[in-house]
Design an enzyme around this catalytic site. Structure first.
Site, PDB file in Angstrom:
ATOM      1  N   THR A 138      49.679 -40.223  19.486  1.00 42.48           N
ATOM      2  CA  THR A 138      49.598 -39.996  20.819  1.00 42.48           C
ATOM      3  C   THR A 138      50.673 -40.495  21.641  1.00 42.48           C
ATOM      4  O   THR A 138      50.955 -41.714  21.538  1.00 42.48           O
ATOM      5  CB  THR A 138      48.177 -40.631  21.360  1.00 42.48           C
ATOM      6  OG1 THR A 138      47.248 -39.826  20.593  1.00 42.48           O
ATOM      7  CG2 THR A 138      48.100 -40.214  22.880  1.00 42.48           C
ATOM      8  N   HIS A 150      40.873 -34.329  12.791  1.00 41.30           N
ATOM      9  CA  HIS A 150      40.625 -35.690  13.407  1.00 41.30           C
ATOM     10  C   HIS A 150      39.245 -36.127  13.298  1.00 41.30           C
ATOM     11  O   HIS A 150      38.441 -36.016  13.936  1.00 41.30           O
ATOM     12  CB  HIS A 150      41.109 -35.905  14.644  1.00 41.30           C
ATOM     13  CG  HIS A 150      41.707 -37.356  15.027  1.00 41.30           C
ATOM     14  ND1 HIS A 150      41.175 -38.602  14.064  1.00 41.30           N
ATOM     15  CD2 HIS A 150      42.371 -37.923  15.899  1.00 41.30           C
ATOM     16  CE1 HIS A 150      41.597 -39.376  14.605  1.00 41.30           C
ATOM     17  NE2 HIS A 150      42.275 -39.489  15.541  1.00 41.30           N
ATOM     18  N   ASN A 208      38.818 -42.836  13.810  1.00 38.50           N
ATOM     19  CA  ASN A 208      38.993 -43.777  14.883  1.00 38.50           C
ATOM     20  C   ASN A 208      37.987 -43.603  16.059  1.00 38.50           C
ATOM     21  O   ASN A 208      38.282 -43.813  17.044  1.00 38.50           O
ATOM     22  CB  ASN A 208      40.299 -43.436  15.692  1.00 38.50           C
ATOM     23  CG  ASN A 208      41.543 -44.062  14.675  1.00 38.50           C
ATOM     24  OD1 ASN A 208      41.051 -44.730  13.722  1.00 38.50           O
ATOM     25  ND2 ASN A 208      42.830 -43.537  15.150  1.00 38.50           N
ATOM     26  N   TYR A 210      36.311 -41.091  17.210  1.00 35.03           N
ATOM     27  CA  TYR A 210      36.242 -39.855  18.175  1.00 35.03           C
ATOM     28  C   TYR A 210      35.018 -39.089  17.800  1.00 35.03           C
ATOM     29  O   TYR A 210      34.202 -39.520  16.978  1.00 35.03           O
ATOM     30  CB  TYR A 210      37.395 -39.172  17.858  1.00 35.03           C
ATOM     31  CG  TYR A 210      38.644 -40.162  18.588  1.00 35.03           C
ATOM     32  CD1 TYR A 210      38.661 -40.657  19.730  1.00 35.03           C
ATOM     33  CD2 TYR A 210      39.644 -40.460  17.737  1.00 35.03           C
ATOM     34  CE1 TYR A 210      39.823 -41.459  20.378  1.00 35.03           C
ATOM     35  CE2 TYR A 210      40.754 -41.269  18.158  1.00 35.03           C
ATOM     36  CZ  TYR A 210      40.751 -41.624  19.665  1.00 35.03           C
ATOM     37  OH  TYR A 210      41.735 -42.405  19.970  1.00 35.03           O
ATOM     38  N   ASN A 218      37.689 -48.045  18.816  1.00 31.77           N
ATOM     39  CA  ASN A 218      36.866 -47.529  19.901  1.00 31.77           C
ATOM     40  C   ASN A 218      35.365 -47.764  19.584  1.00 31.77           C
ATOM     41  O   ASN A 218      34.496 -47.072  19.600  1.00 31.77           O
ATOM     42  CB  ASN A 218      36.961 -45.850  19.973  1.00 31.77           C
ATOM     43  CG  ASN A 218      38.446 -45.692  20.382  1.00 31.77           C
ATOM     44  OD1 ASN A 218      38.894 -45.989  21.278  1.00 31.77           O
ATOM     45  ND2 ASN A 218      39.271 -44.813  19.486  1.00 31.77           N
TER      46      ASN A 218
END
Length: 375
Positions: free
Chosen positions: A27, A181, A184, A186, A241
């Site tokens: 990102t 994805h 992480n 998400y 996260n």
């Protein structure tokens, strides 16, 4: 038979890679602010890092407007975004490289200021990220994360459809494949892990139910691309996260065995020692190795990422723990990274302050080896 090395060829799906140095999805928050589409600067950046027969996994791209948690991130749900990505793909193909797009939804790792109509972010369940962690609003104010809204069972099909449509859009843009994805912390991982999935419907409870969201997304994307041009990224022992499963082995063993049945192009791990490395220098000690633990279960091509050097990458491949190594931060500051690793040339250090947002500085202005000496 000769032992494979970082510079041995590798077959991934229909593509023959000339080496095993993969550019990880990173990102960078430099898309056009109005359309959230890639722009010529992005095409220049990716083109600089493309090599003949090399694989780039382009940065995570939201599949729908609710998928954002940061400004300036390119999406893959509008015509303008498709056109912008076409220029990126053309720049990579002009160098003889391959490029996959990472499909993304951040779920609760967001703020209402990024959401259509100022709505709450969505998640598997209404479980907030720890108040010790902070996020940034669209106008760049630091604030605690909000408690997300749990998706209704009837809404889940629409999110899965957004991944399918994003896969179609990536195909239109000319990508060579896509990566889902699922790492992480998400949205997909929020469904996978018991700490964030408190659901009582068919998407919650048992490991099989919690894995259903990922599996249905993957099957939808495979329906567009064919399995041999689809990859999945996981972070079994990650903590990014506010993620993390108390005992990852049962969950991720089930997920990997289920994915095995689909015949995917590859599985992509984030090693736990670098979980959260985008935000700070991290080197978690005494943590398990995802590639070592799960390599015996996964039957296909395995890519892994996480703070590798040229030497540790060579060792991982020689030991059979992985088939290719994805590099992130050092690929930012070394656009010619594969050649530097092959030749043993020194690496340019990266500047963390320029990772996110901005223009050319820290993005397209890193030199290839020898440029500074010739200047």
């Amino acid at each position: 038979m000769n032992c494979p090395s970082l510079f041995s060829p590798l077959q991934i799906g229909p593509y023959r890679l000339e080496h095993r140095v993969v550019m990880a999805p990173l990102t960078r928050m430099r898309a056009d602010r109005a359309s959230l589409a890639p722009r010529p600067l992005n095409a220049e950046y990716y083109g600089q890092r493309a090599t003949s027969g090399g694989l780039i996994i382009a940065e995570a791209s939201p599949v729908m407007a609710s998928g954002y948690g940061n400004p300036g991130v390119p999406g893959i749900y509008s015509d303008a975004q498709i056109r912008g990505w076409q220029e990126v793909v053309e720049a990579v193909h002009a160098k003889g490289g391959f490029i996959f797009l990472q499909l993304w939804h951040v779920g609760r790792v967001s703020h209402s200021s990024f959401q259509p109509g100022g709505a709450l972010p969505i998640s598997a369940s209404a479980v907030a990220i720890s108040p010790e962690l902070k996020t940034m609003t669209a106008d760049r104010k630091v604030t605690p994360y909000e408690t997300p809204r749990a998706l209704a069972t009837s809404e889940i099909a629409d999110v899965i459809e957004s991944f399918r449509q994003a896969a179609i859009n990536a195909l239109k843009a000319g990508f060579d494949g896509v990566e889902i994805h699922g790492a992480n912390g998400y949205l997909i991982e929020q469904f996978l892990q018991s700490r964030t999935n408190l659901r009582t419907d068919q998407y919650g409870g048992s490991i099989e139910n919690r894995a259903r969201f990922l599996m249905e997304i993957t099957q939808a994307v495979v329906g567009v691309w064919g399995a041999n041009r689809v990859g999945v990224r996981l972070s079994p022992y990650g903590i990014a996260n506010d993620s993390g499963e108390a005992d990852p082995m049962p969950l991720y063993s089930h997920v990997i065995r289920s994915l095995n049945l689909l015949g995917l192009a590859y599985l992509h791990f984030i090693e736990p020692r670098s979980s959260g490395a985008g935000r700070a220098e991290v080197n978690h000690q005494n943590v398990p190795s995802a590639m070592v633990l799960f390599r015996p279960i996964w039957r296909g091509v395995l890519i892994t990422a996480g703070g590798f050097t040229g030497e540790s990458a060579e060792a991982a491949i020689a030991a059979g723990h992985a088939d290719a190594i994805a590099f992130g931060r050092i690929f930012i500051s070394n656009p010619d990274l594969p050649r530097r690793l092959r030749e043993g040339w020194p690496l340019t250090p990266y500047n963390r302050s320029t990772f996110y947002g901005g223009e050319e500085s820290g993005y397209t202005d890193y030199p290839v080896y020898g440029e500074l000496e010739r200047a």
